[in-house]
Design an enzyme around this catalytic site. Sequence first.
Site, short mmCIF file in Angstrom:
data_model
loop_
_atom_site.label_atom_id
_atom_site.label_comp_id
_atom_site.label_asym_id
_atom_site.label_seq_id
_atom_site.Cartn_x
_atom_site.Cartn_y
_atom_site.Cartn_z
N TRP A 13 0.81 -1.23 0.00
CA TRP A 13 0.00 0.00 0.00
C TRP A 13 0.84 1.28 0.00
O TRP A 13 0.30 2.38 -0.09
CB TRP A 13 -0.94 0.01 1.22
CG TRP A 13 -2.13 -0.88 1.04
CD1 TRP A 13 -2.51 -1.54 -0.11
CD2 TRP A 13 -3.13 -1.20 2.02
NE1 TRP A 13 -3.67 -2.24 0.09
CE2 TRP A 13 -4.07 -2.05 1.40
CE3 TRP A 13 -3.31 -0.85 3.36
CZ2 TRP A 13 -5.18 -2.55 2.07
CZ3 TRP A 13 -4.42 -1.35 4.03
CH2 TRP A 13 -5.34 -2.19 3.40
N HIS A 98 12.76 -2.43 -1.67
CA HIS A 98 11.87 -1.98 -2.74
C HIS A 98 12.59 -0.88 -3.53
O HIS A 98 13.35 -0.09 -2.96
CB HIS A 98 10.58 -1.44 -2.12
CG HIS A 98 9.54 -1.14 -3.16
ND1 HIS A 98 9.55 0.03 -3.88
CD2 HIS A 98 8.50 -1.86 -3.62
CE1 HIS A 98 8.54 0.01 -4.74
NE2 HIS A 98 7.89 -1.13 -4.60
N GLU A 100 11.67 1.88 -4.61
CA GLU A 100 11.47 3.25 -4.10
C GLU A 100 12.41 3.52 -2.93
O GLU A 100 12.91 4.62 -2.76
CB GLU A 100 10.00 3.45 -3.71
CG GLU A 100 9.13 3.63 -4.94
CD GLU A 100 7.70 3.14 -4.79
OE1 GLU A 100 7.23 2.95 -3.66
OE2 GLU A 100 7.06 2.92 -5.84
N GLY A 176 4.19 1.43 -11.23
CA GLY A 176 3.33 2.61 -11.20
C GLY A 176 3.23 3.34 -12.53
O GLY A 176 2.74 4.46 -12.61
N GLY A 237 1.04 -2.75 -6.17
CA GLY A 237 0.87 -1.44 -5.57
C GLY A 237 -0.50 -0.88 -5.91
O GLY A 237 -1.51 -1.19 -5.26
N GLY A 238 -0.56 -0.07 -6.97
CA GLY A 238 -1.77 0.67 -7.34
C GLY A 238 -3.06 -0.14 -7.32
O GLY A 238 -4.06 0.28 -6.72
P1 PGA Z 1 2.47 -0.94 -8.93
O1 PGA Z 1 3.57 -1.05 -7.76
O2 PGA Z 1 1.65 -2.20 -8.87
O3 PGA Z 1 1.69 0.29 -8.61
O4 PGA Z 1 3.25 -0.85 -10.22
C1 PGA Z 1 4.22 -2.26 -7.49
C2 PGA Z 1 5.22 -2.08 -6.38
O5 PGA Z 1 5.83 -1.02 -6.29
O6 PGA Z 1 5.42 -2.99 -5.55
#
Ligand code: PGA
Length: 254
Positions: A13, A98, A100, A176, A237-238
């Site tokens: 999330w 991750h 990020e 993303g 994620g999304g």
């Molecule tokens: P996403 O993110 O499904 O929004 O592409 C995946 C993630 O960062 O784990």
Amino acid sequence: MNPDRRPLIAANWKMHKTLSEAVAFVESIQKETGPLADREVVIAPAFTALHALREILRQKGYSLAAQNCHWEEKGAFTGEVSPAMLKDLGCAYVIVGHSERRQLFGETDETVRLKTTAVIKAGMDPIVCVGEVLAERERGQTFEVVRRQLEGALRGFSPAQMAGVVVAYEPVWAIGTGKTATPAQAQEVHACIRAALAALFDKTIENKIRILYGGSVKPSNIDALLSEQDIDGALVGGASLEVGSFKSLVQFTI
Ligand code: PGA
């Protein structure tokens, strides 16, 4: 997917959902989905919602995960959270490395290794993320990058320590962005990861470790991705933020 490995769908999330939003989400998922014994569902909310989700997820048979942790057990590290604190809250998994965290918060293969070690030591399973950026893919370096990240994070562990480790292949250009790797593109990297695990450990580990795909996974592409032999689940994620799409994801069929 391989029937010997239990598929895993994990919701990441990120920095979304307040406490009340997180609780409302899980309560409505609970109402809308039936039992899912043949697959594992994991939710990684923000730290602030971990405690409140613990019991609701347990009743549902879902597992709780944290998105990050520090590698030290305790100490003067303002703003950090230790693996023992997460274990105490009922976390079964911690997402480590991750992209990020690597790109925005300076994490390196070395800090990923320290965190992976600390998570295993605290009695949880790490979900170790690897993946190339677009320029690396375009230069033909995908396998090299993924192997380096994997070795950096996992070299030196014993097969017993590796038993519960999960690897997530997340091409950074697909996170993303709405651009998903095709099932064939993902499968070839997953096969490379499995071969690297065999080289680092042994055949048992190679066959046991679950490798998730992440990067714009949605209800329309999950079935095709999970049909590939070495794709054992998804880190999402999304599409994990809406009840409707998350429900479709956990109900994947192949
Ligand atoms: P996403 O993110 O499904 O929004 O592409 C995946 C993630 O960062 O784990």
